[in-house]
Motif scaffolding. Structure first.
Motif: not given
Length: 244
Positions: A111-128, A167-178
């Motif tokens: 989830x954290x990687x999906x959101x990213x830490x930049x403005x929207x549009x700055x990274x195609x792989x992240x929501x921003x 939410x449990x931190x692991x849900x956003x920061x480490x889990x990635x098998x959906x």
């Protein structure tokens, strides 16, 4: 069955549940808003190390204890990462799923990687984010992301409660098998929030595809449509229950 998003608890559904009761009290049975561990009635829980599958197992156990059958399963935002796993774990308990502006990260992406830490549009792989996180206070960042269709008083009241639940931190920061393939086993609808500033419409469309939603519906709201348009969202959910 209502499952809330990140930084929130079952309380987030109160206005919409009241609207459902007013609109369709004679045809709606139980309306159950669940709490993810660490949120709402479970706010004081120690959730360190608790994984996404363990959260799913806990929620399913609660539904089993309540003998829930053939329900409409509704998720908001980060709950998009839970609903397919819940369907896989107990398919007979759900007749239809509704994803309201739900997130669905790519396989291998947290989830954290999906959101990213930049403005929207700055990274195609992240929501921003709608504003630059590096130069914006957390309060103003969340105001821009969650409160664009709220007046200032409602926004202040909402932000005072936001992120008291975690939410449990692991849900956003480490889990990635959906488990998105499991979502195919029951009919699903994705409700797009047309003025959402945190999960923009193009991203919502991408998530709807990953979640195998067969129908798309629209709500003229921001991310918190259950609070800003409770009757409109209630009417959509009642219609989906009838459709199912």
């Amino acid at each position: 069955m209502l499952v809330h998003g990140g930084g929130q608890g079952s309380w987030i559904w109160d206005e919409m549940v009241a609207a459902i009761r007013l609109v369709a009290s004679d045809e709606v049975g139980r309306v159950i808003a669940l709490d993810v561990p660490g949120c709402g009635a479970k706010r004081e829980r120690d959730t360190s190390g608790l994984s996404t599958p363990e959260v799913i197992a806990e929620l399913i156990a609660e539904l089993e204890a309540m003998n829930v059958q053939d329900s409409l399963l509704v998720g908001h935002s980060m709950a998009g990462t839970l609903l397919p796993g819940m369907i896989a774990a107990a398919p007979g308990r759900f007749a239809r799923a509704v994803y309201f502006t739900c997130a669905a990260p790519a396989q291998g992406q947290t989830i954290s990687q999906m959101m990213g830490n930049r403005r929207q549009g700055d990274d195609e792989a992240a929501v921003g984010w709608p504003v630059d996180p590096a130069s914006t206070t957390p309060t103003e960042l969340f105001r821009a992301a969650f409160c664009n269709d709220m007046d200032s008083e409602t926004s202040d009241r909402f932000l005072a409660r936001l992120f008291q639940d975690n939410w449990p931190a692991a849900c956003g920061d480490s889990w990635a098998q959906w488990e998105y393939d499991a979502a195919r086993s029951i009919p699903a609808t994705y409700v797009i929030a047309l003025t959402d500033r945190i999960l923009t419409v193009p991203w919502q469309r991408r998530f709807a595809e990953r979640l195998h939603a067969e129908r798309i519906r629209y709500l003229d709201s921001g991310h918190q449509g259950m609070n800003t348009c409770p009757f409109s969202l209630a009417e959509i959910l009642i219609a989906e229950a009838r459709h199912g």
